[in-house]
Design a protein around this motif. Structure first.
Motif, PDB file in Angstrom:
ATOM      1  N   LEU A  59     -11.068  31.188 -12.883  1.00 42.41           N
ATOM      2  CA  LEU A  59     -11.340  30.355 -11.720  1.00 42.41           C
ATOM      3  C   LEU A  59     -11.706  28.936 -12.142  1.00 42.41           C
ATOM      4  N   GLY A  60     -12.451  28.832 -13.219  1.00 41.53           N
ATOM      5  CA  GLY A  60     -12.848  27.522 -13.700  1.00 41.53           C
ATOM      6  C   GLY A  60     -11.646  26.672 -14.034  1.00 41.53           C
ATOM      7  N   ARG A  61     -10.673  27.263 -14.675  1.00 40.76           N
ATOM      8  CA  ARG A  61      -9.491  26.497 -15.031  1.00 40.76           C
ATOM      9  C   ARG A  61      -8.751  26.043 -13.786  1.00 40.76           C
ATOM     10  N   PHE A  62      -8.716  26.922 -12.797  1.00 40.18           N
ATOM     11  CA  PHE A  62      -8.026  26.549 -11.560  1.00 40.18           C
ATOM     12  C   PHE A  62      -8.692  25.343 -10.908  1.00 40.18           C
ATOM     13  N   TYR A  63      -9.995  25.429 -10.710  1.00 37.30           N
ATOM     14  CA  TYR A  63     -10.703  24.294 -10.107  1.00 37.30           C
ATOM     15  C   TYR A  63     -10.573  23.055 -10.984  1.00 37.30           C
ATOM     16  N   ASP A  64     -10.662  23.228 -12.265  1.00 43.10           N
ATOM     17  CA  ASP A  64     -10.534  22.084 -13.174  1.00 43.10           C
ATOM     18  C   ASP A  64      -9.161  21.419 -13.011  1.00 43.10           C
ATOM     19  N   ASP A  65      -8.144  22.238 -12.921  1.00 44.76           N
ATOM     20  CA  ASP A  65      -6.792  21.691 -12.789  1.00 44.76           C
ATOM     21  C   ASP A  65      -6.652  20.881 -11.510  1.00 44.76           C
ATOM     22  N   VAL A  66      -7.150  21.453 -10.418  1.00 43.09           N
ATOM     23  CA  VAL A  66      -7.009  20.757  -9.141  1.00 43.09           C
ATOM     24  C   VAL A  66      -7.850  19.482  -9.116  1.00 43.09           C
ATOM     25  N   LEU A  67      -9.017  19.530  -9.754  1.00 41.73           N
ATOM     26  CA  LEU A  67      -9.890  18.357  -9.769  1.00 41.73           C
ATOM     27  C   LEU A  67      -9.451  17.308 -10.793  1.00 41.73           C
ATOM     28  N   ALA A  68      -8.598  17.696 -11.703  1.00 46.74           N
ATOM     29  CA  ALA A  68      -8.184  16.814 -12.789  1.00 46.74           C
ATOM     30  C   ALA A  68      -7.856  15.371 -12.382  1.00 46.74           C
ATOM     31  N   PRO A  69      -7.115  15.167 -11.298  1.00 44.43           N
ATOM     32  CA  PRO A  69      -6.778  13.787 -10.924  1.00 44.43           C
ATOM     33  C   PRO A  69      -8.003  12.896 -10.744  1.00 44.43           C
ATOM     34  N   SER A  70      -9.147  13.490 -10.457  1.00 44.51           N
ATOM     35  CA  SER A  70     -10.365  12.704 -10.257  1.00 44.51           C
ATOM     36  C   SER A  70     -11.056  12.416 -11.586  1.00 44.51           C
ATOM     37  N   GLY A  71     -10.630  13.125 -12.620  1.00 39.76           N
ATOM     38  CA  GLY A  71     -11.265  12.922 -13.916  1.00 39.76           C
ATOM     39  C   GLY A  71     -12.531  13.748 -14.083  1.00 39.76           C
ATOM     40  N   LEU A  72     -12.877  14.528 -13.069  1.00 43.35           N
ATOM     41  CA  LEU A  72     -14.077  15.363 -13.163  1.00 43.35           C
ATOM     42  C   LEU A  72     -13.705  16.811 -13.431  1.00 43.35           C
ATOM     43  N   LYS A  73     -14.597  17.523 -14.144  1.00 44.74           N
ATOM     44  CA  LYS A  73     -14.426  18.952 -14.323  1.00 44.74           C
ATOM     45  C   LYS A  73     -15.137  19.618 -13.154  1.00 44.74           C
ATOM     46  N   GLY A  74     -14.843  20.888 -12.947  1.00 43.71           N
ATOM     47  CA  GLY A  74     -15.493  21.601 -11.859  1.00 43.71           C
ATOM     48  C   GLY A  74     -17.006  21.569 -11.985  1.00 43.71           C
TER      49      GLY A  74
END
Lengths: 151, 151
Positions: free
Chosen positions: A24-39
């Motif tokens: 799940l962490g990777r999923f949220y991280d991937d989606v948030l990636a454009p913002s430059g923030l990790k989950g």
DNA sequence: CGGAAAAAGTGGCATATGCCACTAATTGAA
DNA sequence: TTCAATTAGTGGCATATGCCACTTTTTCCG
């Protein structure tokens, strides 16, 4: 064969939780990636945002994380100008935390992405399932694991 | 006031999962401490144990973790003599992993502690609840988060 | 057969987390 | 008031995880 049942350690609550967390962490991280923030960072910014210039200790307690770990995790956010700290007026031991204007903007930006991740995830697992899961996880978060060692 | 409802981010599935993970992880770590192993290491030794001299990639896939992360996590276990690796006979790219005799003993020792942690946890949350939770977590672990980017 | 493409790991870099030993600031008695 | 506990953070050290750029092997074609 890549698909199908998960082998092994399906019995250990801890291992199962960690494994799902990685996924799940990777999923949220991937989606948030454009913002430059990790989950994790998004969650931390949010926690600071909803608090009233919370003290480090208050944040650590809310997130159930080690105080020193919080300190470390905060560093990149401070370095990048999203967060700033200041000493409490009445107790100089206490360090309070707040978002900078930039941090506020970044949080808004990331929240749009977070909403996408959240919706996509809940669409797959089911809103009910997700709610029940969070409830169960929150219950774990409030358990008191302290009986045996006595005191 | 320390007791009571958990503030904030109770809505984010990811944050909630991580928070519960920190809490549960510390509990298992504490109980396993006498063995010198962390919960993660115990899980990894177990995964290696139930496999047939599994390849790194196979372990990483089973645990849903990055291959390089697995490599890093494996280092302390190799250094401490619990695990050893060797090249696959037919494909020299493949590195297989197995427990050393010491690793086997350590796993047995830790398993006794793990059982205590597992039982204590399930006594608090309830065996049913725990089973349902693991089922939900395993479901997350098998979800396929790949639609949007298409391919 | 020979070179391009795919597969399996490794190393380096960065964040996430914890524990422990310390330092600074407060609080609480004696 | 003064000094011993307590409280809030910091820094260092170690593990947990990921991503990316490479290196080495294999596999696949043309």
């Amino acid at each position: 064969m890549t698909k199908g049942a998960l082998p092994g350690l399906t019995l250990c609550n801890n291992a199962t939780l960690r494994r799902a967390g990685r996924k799940l962490g990777r999923f949220y991280d991937d989606v948030l990636a454009p913002s430059g923030l990790k989950g994790t960072q998004y969650g931390l910014l949010y926690q600071i945002h909803i608090g009233s210039e919370p003290a480090m200790g208050a944040i650590a307690e809310a997130l159930i994380m080690d105080l020193s770990a919080l300190g470390h995790t905060l560093k990149p956010l401070i370095r990048d100008g999203y967060v700033e700290t200041f000493a409490d007026k009445d107790d100089r031991r206490v360090k309070r935390v707040r978002l900078t204007p930039q941090g506020g903007l970044k949080l808004d930006e990331a929240t749009k992405l977070w909403t996408i991740a959240q919706q996509r995830f809940e669409a797959m697992l089911g809103k009910d399932q997700a709610a029940k899961l969070r409830a169960a996880l929150d219950e774990i978060a409030t358990l008191d694991f302290d009986m045996p060692p006595a005191r």
